[in-house]
Design a protein around this motif. Structure first.
Motif, PDB file in Angstrom:
ATOM      1  N   VAL A  40      24.518  46.669  37.662  1.00 60.15           N
ATOM      2  CA  VAL A  40      25.268  45.624  37.348  1.00 60.15           C
ATOM      3  C   VAL A  40      26.693  45.386  37.939  1.00 60.15           C
ATOM      4  N   PHE A  41      27.370  46.399  37.460  1.00 63.65           N
ATOM      5  CA  PHE A  41      29.002  46.312  38.193  1.00 63.65           C
ATOM      6  C   PHE A  41      29.101  46.721  39.601  1.00 63.65           C
ATOM      7  N   ALA A  42      28.289  47.859  40.022  1.00 68.56           N
ATOM      8  CA  ALA A  42      28.299  48.157  41.520  1.00 68.56           C
ATOM      9  C   ALA A  42      27.816  47.007  42.083  1.00 68.56           C
ATOM     10  N   ALA A 102      38.092  51.813  29.720  1.00 63.27           N
ATOM     11  CA  ALA A 102      37.924  51.159  31.004  1.00 63.27           C
ATOM     12  C   ALA A 102      36.897  50.071  31.293  1.00 63.27           C
ATOM     13  N   CYS A 103      35.776  50.479  30.416  1.00 63.73           N
ATOM     14  CA  CYS A 103      34.676  49.482  30.569  1.00 63.73           C
ATOM     15  C   CYS A 103      35.177  47.709  30.148  1.00 63.73           C
ATOM     16  N   ALA A 104      35.796  48.081  28.975  1.00 63.70           N
ATOM     17  CA  ALA A 104      36.440  46.754  28.346  1.00 63.70           C
ATOM     18  C   ALA A 104      37.349  46.137  29.277  1.00 63.70           C
ATOM     19  N   MET A 105      38.372  46.945  30.156  1.00 64.44           N
ATOM     20  CA  MET A 105      39.060  46.365  30.832  1.00 64.44           C
ATOM     21  C   MET A 105      38.393  45.733  32.204  1.00 64.44           C
ATOM     22  N   LEU A 106      37.117  45.986  32.340  1.00 61.37           N
ATOM     23  CA  LEU A 106      36.530  45.613  33.442  1.00 61.37           C
ATOM     24  C   LEU A 106      36.323  44.187  33.369  1.00 61.37           C
ATOM     25  N   VAL A 109      38.405  41.921  35.649  1.00 61.62           N
ATOM     26  CA  VAL A 109      37.931  41.965  36.884  1.00 61.62           C
ATOM     27  C   VAL A 109      37.330  40.698  37.301  1.00 61.62           C
ATOM     28  N   ARG A 110      38.174  39.520  37.903  1.00 64.04           N
ATOM     29  CA  ARG A 110      37.593  38.553  38.531  1.00 64.04           C
ATOM     30  C   ARG A 110      36.879  38.376  39.832  1.00 64.04           C
ATOM     31  N   PRO A 111      36.114  37.458  40.334  1.00 63.23           N
ATOM     32  CA  PRO A 111      35.529  37.562  41.646  1.00 63.23           C
ATOM     33  C   PRO A 111      36.766  37.220  42.592  1.00 63.23           C
ATOM     34  N   GLY A 112      36.572  38.082  43.494  1.00 64.59           N
ATOM     35  CA  GLY A 112      37.872  37.925  44.680  1.00 64.59           C
ATOM     36  C   GLY A 112      38.525  39.321  44.779  1.00 64.59           C
ATOM     37  N   MET A 113      39.154  39.360  45.923  1.00 64.75           N
ATOM     38  CA  MET A 113      39.961  40.487  46.340  1.00 64.75           C
ATOM     39  C   MET A 113      41.343  40.693  45.611  1.00 64.75           C
ATOM     40  N   ASP A 114      41.629  39.551  44.863  1.00 62.25           N
ATOM     41  CA  ASP A 114      42.719  39.774  43.943  1.00 62.25           C
ATOM     42  C   ASP A 114      42.842  40.916  43.056  1.00 62.25           C
ATOM     43  N   ASP A 115      41.642  40.939  42.529  1.00 66.77           N
ATOM     44  CA  ASP A 115      41.491  42.141  41.696  1.00 66.77           C
ATOM     45  C   ASP A 115      40.844  43.466  41.819  1.00 66.77           C
ATOM     46  N   PHE A 116      40.906  43.511  43.288  1.00 67.00           N
ATOM     47  CA  PHE A 116      40.254  44.686  43.690  1.00 67.00           C
ATOM     48  C   PHE A 116      40.837  46.204  43.119  1.00 67.00           C
ATOM     49  N   TRP A 117      41.922  46.252  43.280  1.00 63.97           N
ATOM     50  CA  TRP A 117      42.510  47.491  42.679  1.00 63.97           C
ATOM     51  C   TRP A 117      42.377  47.789  41.384  1.00 63.97           C
ATOM     52  N   TRP A 118      42.468  46.593  40.499  1.00 67.09           N
ATOM     53  CA  TRP A 118      42.205  46.568  39.072  1.00 67.09           C
ATOM     54  C   TRP A 118      40.546  47.266  39.002  1.00 67.09           C
ATOM     55  N   ALA A 119      39.804  46.770  39.441  1.00 63.97           N
ATOM     56  CA  ALA A 119      38.584  47.184  39.455  1.00 63.97           C
ATOM     57  C   ALA A 119      38.599  48.606  39.989  1.00 63.97           C
ATOM     58  N   ALA A 120      38.975  49.122  40.877  1.00 63.10           N
ATOM     59  CA  ALA A 120      38.838  50.664  41.486  1.00 63.10           C
ATOM     60  C   ALA A 120      39.560  51.582  40.551  1.00 63.10           C
ATOM     61  N   ILE A 121      40.728  50.999  39.966  1.00 60.85           N
ATOM     62  CA  ILE A 121      41.403  52.046  38.975  1.00 60.85           C
ATOM     63  C   ILE A 121      40.568  52.131  37.738  1.00 60.85           C
ATOM     64  N   TRP A 122      39.988  51.018  37.048  1.00 59.96           N
ATOM     65  CA  TRP A 122      39.464  51.055  35.879  1.00 59.96           C
ATOM     66  C   TRP A 122      37.958  51.756  35.901  1.00 59.96           C
ATOM     67  N   VAL A 123      37.454  51.450  37.189  1.00 60.28           N
ATOM     68  CA  VAL A 123      36.091  52.087  37.307  1.00 60.28           C
ATOM     69  C   VAL A 123      36.140  53.536  37.348  1.00 60.28           C
TER      70      VAL A 123
END
Length: 437
Positions: A40-42, A102-106, A109-123
């Motif tokens: 799913v997340f991938a 980390a899973c809860a914080m994902l 992570v909304r659609p779009g590159m604005d949350d790219f680093w947020w996604a990368a850090i938490w995953v």
């Protein structure tokens, strides 16, 4: 929490509830790997966050790869430190909570590159938490299960893990992602129906890990401070490496496992690609195949658990590798989708036993005072060369223009692992030792 168990004490005093609580942790942990890292997340990360399949796959590979390198380097050190500090549960609980957070914080992570680093850090933090927690989870098994029952408990744990991952995935897909309309009133345009599955993983992981937290005993603390344990652990790791010949039987096993695990990882990495490219399977069919493969792997781990206790982990590994080699060869030569399914499900039966028997073999073979360290190296052996299989398959596929020839490289990893296992002494089943006590 229950009274702490003294190291070396008889496992007969451990109540069945404590063992089932330990096995249930596999059920809890698998939701992260199934939903976040695989299904799913991938996909959400590549398609919705990055918005480009090719670039998203590249970024995802970098995130998972870098996290894997960190795990591989840090795992032996963490294991050595835990050997000196005594207790395992504080480490396991801490890393579990890191993954849950980390899973809860994902969710954010909304659609779009604005949350790219947020996604990368938490995953990335989630990967570190889940992988490091599993080191200490594995090392608890020999203190809980009687020697003659290590195989079945290791198998039951792996089996529950596969089944738990599938159950959580089914709930996520049909209760949240595919539900129309969403019974929770989730905003589909903001991908809340997908993001909610990440919160589901956090809750699932925490809830099903709780029995281990409260019902499973642990070793007592050594009395060393964190700094003293770190210093002593690093010293112990240096000594172990300096005396590698003394533990050569374990090191040969870890090298063999590193190779056949590369083969397994490549099967799961390229299985869907091979199914789609060679047999023209749709994305839905590939997902169905992946779920079915996990189910058969879980059933195989559960059934072969008794085989492990009867003939030992090493011999079970041999059986599993033979089964994987035969079914893998069939997958490469069949022409119809029906026989691909039959061969794939047969292959799945041997995946779980190979992983479970590897854990039980090390539990029997590792010196008790170095058990955490050895399971840290066990984790290292599963990550150190994880790039090799995909790289070799990709290179051979490009050179030959054939997916079949590319995927045949998986059989090379299984074969070399099998040959190296021939040099590893049998660690037994624990029966003689148990009967003599």
């Amino acid at each position: 929490m229950q009274n702490e168990q003294q190291p070396g004490n008889s496992t007969s005093a451990v109540r069945p509830g404590a063992l089932w609580s330990w096995a249930l942790y596999d059920w809890a942990n698998s939701a992260f790997f199934t939903i976040i890292l695989t299904f799913v997340f991938a996909r959400y990360f590549s398609q919705s966050v990055v918005g480009d399949e090719v670039a998203g796959t590249e970024y995802w590979g970098n995130i998972v790869g870098i996290s894997g390198v960190v795990v591989a380097i840090a795992a032996p050190v963490l294991g050595a430190v835990a050997d000196r500090s005594g207790r395992r549960k504080p480490w396991l609980i801490g890393f579990t909570l890191l993954c849950v957070l980390a899973c809860a914080m994902l969710w954010f992570v909304r659609p779009g590159m604005d949350d790219f680093w947020w996604a990368a850090i938490w995953v990335s933090l989630g990967i570190l938490g889940a992988e490091f927690a599993f080191i200490f989870y594995n090392t608890m098994l020999p203190d809980l299960a009687a020697p003659e029952k290590l195989g079945r408990w290791s198998g039951w744990g792996w089996g529950l893990g596969y089944v738990g991952g599938v159950v959580c995935l089914v709930i996520a897909l049909f209760g949240l992602v595919e539900a129309e309309p969403s019974f929770l009133g989730l905003d589909r345009e903001a991908a809340e129906h997908v993001r909610a599955t990440f919160v589901l993983v956090a809750v699932w992981y925490l809830v099903f890990a709780m029995p281990l937290f409260f019902l499973t005993p642990d070793r007592p603390a050594s009395g060393l401070s964190a700094r003293e344990a770190l210093r002593a652990g690093l010293g112990q790791l240096r000594d172990s490496l300096a005396q590698a010949r003394k533990y050569s039987h374990v090191l040969r096993f870890l090298v063999a496992r590193m190779l056949y695990t590369d083969g397994l990882a490549t099967v799961f990495t390229f299985g869907g690609v091979y199914a789609a490219g060679t047999f023209n399977m749709s994305q839905t069919e590939v997902l169905q195949f992946g779920i079915a493969l996990n189910v058969t792997a879980g059933l195989g781990a559960l059934v072969f658990a008794w085989v492990d206790d009867a003939i030992g982990g090493r011999n079970t590994i041999f059986l599993a590798l033979i089964g994987l080699g035969a079914s893998g060869t069939a997958i490469l030569v069949v022409e119809s989708a029906l026989w691909f399914w039959v061969s794939g499900m047969t292959l799945g039966i041997f995946v779980g036993p190979l992983q479970a028997a590897s854990r039980s073999h090390l539990a029997r073979a590792a010196p008790e005072h170095l058990r955490n360290q050895m399971f840290g190296l066990f984790t290292f052996s599963g990550k150190a060369t994880a790039f090799a299989g995909p790289l070799l398959v990709g290179s051979v596929t490009a050179a030959t223009g054939s997916q079949r020839w590319g995927m045949s490289m998986v059989l090379v990893f299984f074969a070399i692992g099998f040959l190296l296992m021939l040099t590893v002494p049998d660690a037994g089943t624990g029966r003689k030792k148990s009967e003599g006590t």
